[in-house]
Design an enzyme around this catalytic site. Structure first.
Site, PDB file in Angstrom:
ATOM      1  N   SER A   1       0.852  -1.188   0.000  1.00 48.09           N
ATOM      2  CA  SER A   1       0.000   0.000   0.000  1.00 48.09           C
ATOM      3  C   SER A   1       0.889   1.239   0.000  1.00 48.09           C
ATOM      4  CB  SER A   1      -0.909   0.017   1.233  1.00 48.09           C
ATOM      5  OG  SER A   1      -0.137   0.157   2.433  1.00 48.09           O
ATOM      6  N   LYS A   2       0.270   2.399  -0.060  1.00 47.49           N
ATOM      7  CA  LYS A   2       1.033   3.645  -0.144  1.00 47.49           C
ATOM      8  C   LYS A   2       1.937   3.864   1.060  1.00 47.49           C
ATOM      9  CE  LYS A   2      -2.166   6.186  -3.136  1.00 47.49           C
ATOM     10  NZ  LYS A   2      -3.064   7.353  -3.256  1.00 47.49           N
ATOM     11  N   ARG A   3       1.578   3.285   2.196  1.00 47.55           N
ATOM     12  CA  ARG A   3       2.420   3.495   3.388  1.00 47.55           C
ATOM     13  C   ARG A   3       3.774   2.791   3.257  1.00 47.55           C
ATOM     14  NH1 ARG A   3       2.099  -0.795   7.162  1.00 47.55           N
ATOM     15  NH2 ARG A   3       0.565  -2.381   6.597  1.00 47.55           N
ATOM     16  N   HIS A   4       3.871   1.843   2.331  1.00 45.13           N
ATOM     17  CA  HIS A   4       5.143   1.152   2.120  1.00 45.13           C
ATOM     18  C   HIS A   4       6.031   1.865   1.118  1.00 45.13           C
ATOM     19  CE1 HIS A   4       2.481  -2.329   3.390  1.00 45.13           C
ATOM     20  NE2 HIS A   4       3.448  -2.357   4.283  1.00 45.13           N
TER      21      HIS A   4
END
Length: 489
Positions: free
Chosen positions: A261-264
């Site tokens: 996801s974008k947090r990665h």
């Protein structure tokens, strides 16, 4: 057999790095076997497909150097061909007209959920609970249409969909080049819709027809499509077409093992370009996400083509590691042609102010020796800051401390020696500084620290002799003179 692979993204958003890896695997497999690599834009979802997304996919593919052997095929241009195949299957009896409406199907699912919920009640006997669960499971099971065996239409003008007559019984087996032997029971496959009531094809039909007509021999795609394979193979069989070899690749996860996801990190392929990664670095990194070949960690494009095979793809999800990507990008920046690297750096260097001729000349001199000063283009660009600062330099705290009265005295003496150099090279400069230190019984640190402070203002910089060479004699002496003049020397 000529190997033919394809990458078939839906133009509903960006080119995800997972999609880019799938495209890369297809490209390399085709090139390894002297085959053909094709691109198909699967825009059957007309409500969500956009021209902007198509353009972004093509731009991302071009940036990564994944050139298809033919212009991209737009799936939406083939509706007539898809309908033709559905009609042929109706004629063969491998498809049928289904008059179930969307509302009826939704009511069926809702009733199944209600019965499943009711089975959780505390006051039920075991037999009552089992009966309710049995009814719920039957309603929620893959849909088998009551019209599959020729029941009459409810009315002459009733709207209908065209459905696949799914296999009735037995075990269904797919020999997958990555996942191995995968089995399910035939009753797990639904009578899937191939043509909607408005006559438009669904993905399930379109992908099979297009893969057949494009002579695709190997379907390499994400393992989220593995279950679709069991629904698509019966269409091949119904038409008497050869079934391609399937290879379902595991997903890319974050470094914590969770779904990416974008947090990665960035998900868009082009976002990595904006972050300062080279395309050859990103492809070399994506190649090793889930594929291995001996102990080799970094592959050039030519090496990857020579080595790539489906046997090297692992079943376990790969994990995104931006630190590793940075290391690989640093490796390829060191290998990059100087002119190309400067061309890539210039937009970053000039984001705030244009390069003047003198700054450009200094950076051109320094670039071959500074390629290891960052893991991205942005980091490398920032490493040239000491060559671009305007005179008089603003000194940071450490630089001011280095330019003490003693330091300035030593700098004044060194300045006179540097002025006498006729060949302004790093070697000659280094000899002059060493000679000055020896003559005056000084350590290199006693001279080097004030000299570095005067030349860079305290900004990070490599060894001092190359710094002097890259600045040029005139600029270097002028920076030293600015500090000496400010102190009254």
């Amino acid at each position: 057999m000529t190997v033919v692979t394809r990458f078939a993204p839906s133009p509903t958003g960006m080119l995800h790095i997972g999609g880019a890896r799938t495209a890369l695997f297809n490209y390399l497999f085709a090139r390894r076997h002297g085959g053909r690599f094709l691109l198909r834009i699967e825009d059957t979802d007309k409500a969500r497909s956009t021209d902007a997304a198509t353009a972004a996919i093509l731009e991302g593919m071009a940036w990564l150097g994944l050139e298809a052997d033919e212009p991209p095929l737009m799936q939406s241009t083939r509706d007539a061909r898809h309908a033709e195949v559905a009609s042929e299957m109706l004629f063969r009896g491998t498809a049928f007209k289904c008059y179930a409406t969307p509302e009826e199907l939704q009511a069926r699912r809702d009733l199944g959920e209600e019965k499943r919920q009711a089975a959780r009640a505390d006051n039920l006997s075991d037999s009552e609970r089992a009966a309710l669960l049995g009814e719920a499971n039957a309603l929620l099971a893959p849909f088998r249409s009551p019209w599959r065996d020729g029941a009459p239409a409810p009315s002459p003008d009733a709207p209908f969909t065209v459905r696949l007559r799914a296999p009735d019984e037995g075990e269904r087996i797919v020999e997958d080049a990555v996942q191995g032997t995968v089995k399910i029971q035939a009753d797990e496959i639904d009578d899937l819709i191939m043509l909607r009531a408005d006559g438009s094809p669904t993905y399930m039909l379109a992908v099979v027809v297009d893969d057949h007509d494009m002579n695709i021999t190997h379907v390499i795609r994400g393992d989220d499509h593995l279950r679709n394979t069991f629904r698509q193979v019966p269409i091949y069989e119904a038409m008497g077409w050869p079934v391609p070899q399937f290879a379902h690749v595991s997903m890319i996860h974050g470094n914590d093992g969770a779904k990416l996801s974008k947090r990665h990190g960035a998900l868009s392929t082009l976002a990595y370009r904006e972050m300062g990664y080279l395309p050859e670095a990103l492809t070399a990194y994506l190649l090793r996400l889930g594929w291995s070949h001996g102990d080799q960690e970094i592959f050039t494009r030519e090496e990857a083509i020579a080595a790539f095979d489906l046997e090297g793809i692992g079943k376990a999800p790969a994990r995104l590691d931006l630190e590793k990507l940075g290391q690989i990008n640093s490796h390829f920046m060191r290998l990059a042609d100087d002119d190309r690297l400067l061309c890539l750096l210039r937009p970053i260097l000039e984001a705030d102010s244009p390069l003047d001729d003198a700054e450009l000349a200094r950076i051109e001199r320094a670039l071959p020796h500074m390629k290891d000063r960052g893991t991205t283009l942005a980091e490398l660009a920032s490493a040239f800051a000491f060559l671009r600062v305007k005179r008089p330099l603003d000194l940071n705290k450490n630089a001011r401390k280095a330019l003490s009265a003693e330091g300035l005295d030593r700098l004044a003496g060194l300045r006179d020696e540097l002025r006498r150099i006729s060949q302004w090279t790093a070697d000659r400069i280094s000899e002059t500084i060493s000679s000055y230190c020896t003559t005056n019984d000084l350590s290199m640190g006693q001279v080097g620290q004030p000299l570095r402070a005067a030349l860079t203002g305290g900004l990070p910089a490599p060894d001092i002799a190359p710094v002097l060479e890259w600045l040029g004699q005139e600029e270097a002496l002028a920076r030293i003179d600015d500090q000496l003049a400010g102190a009254g020397h």
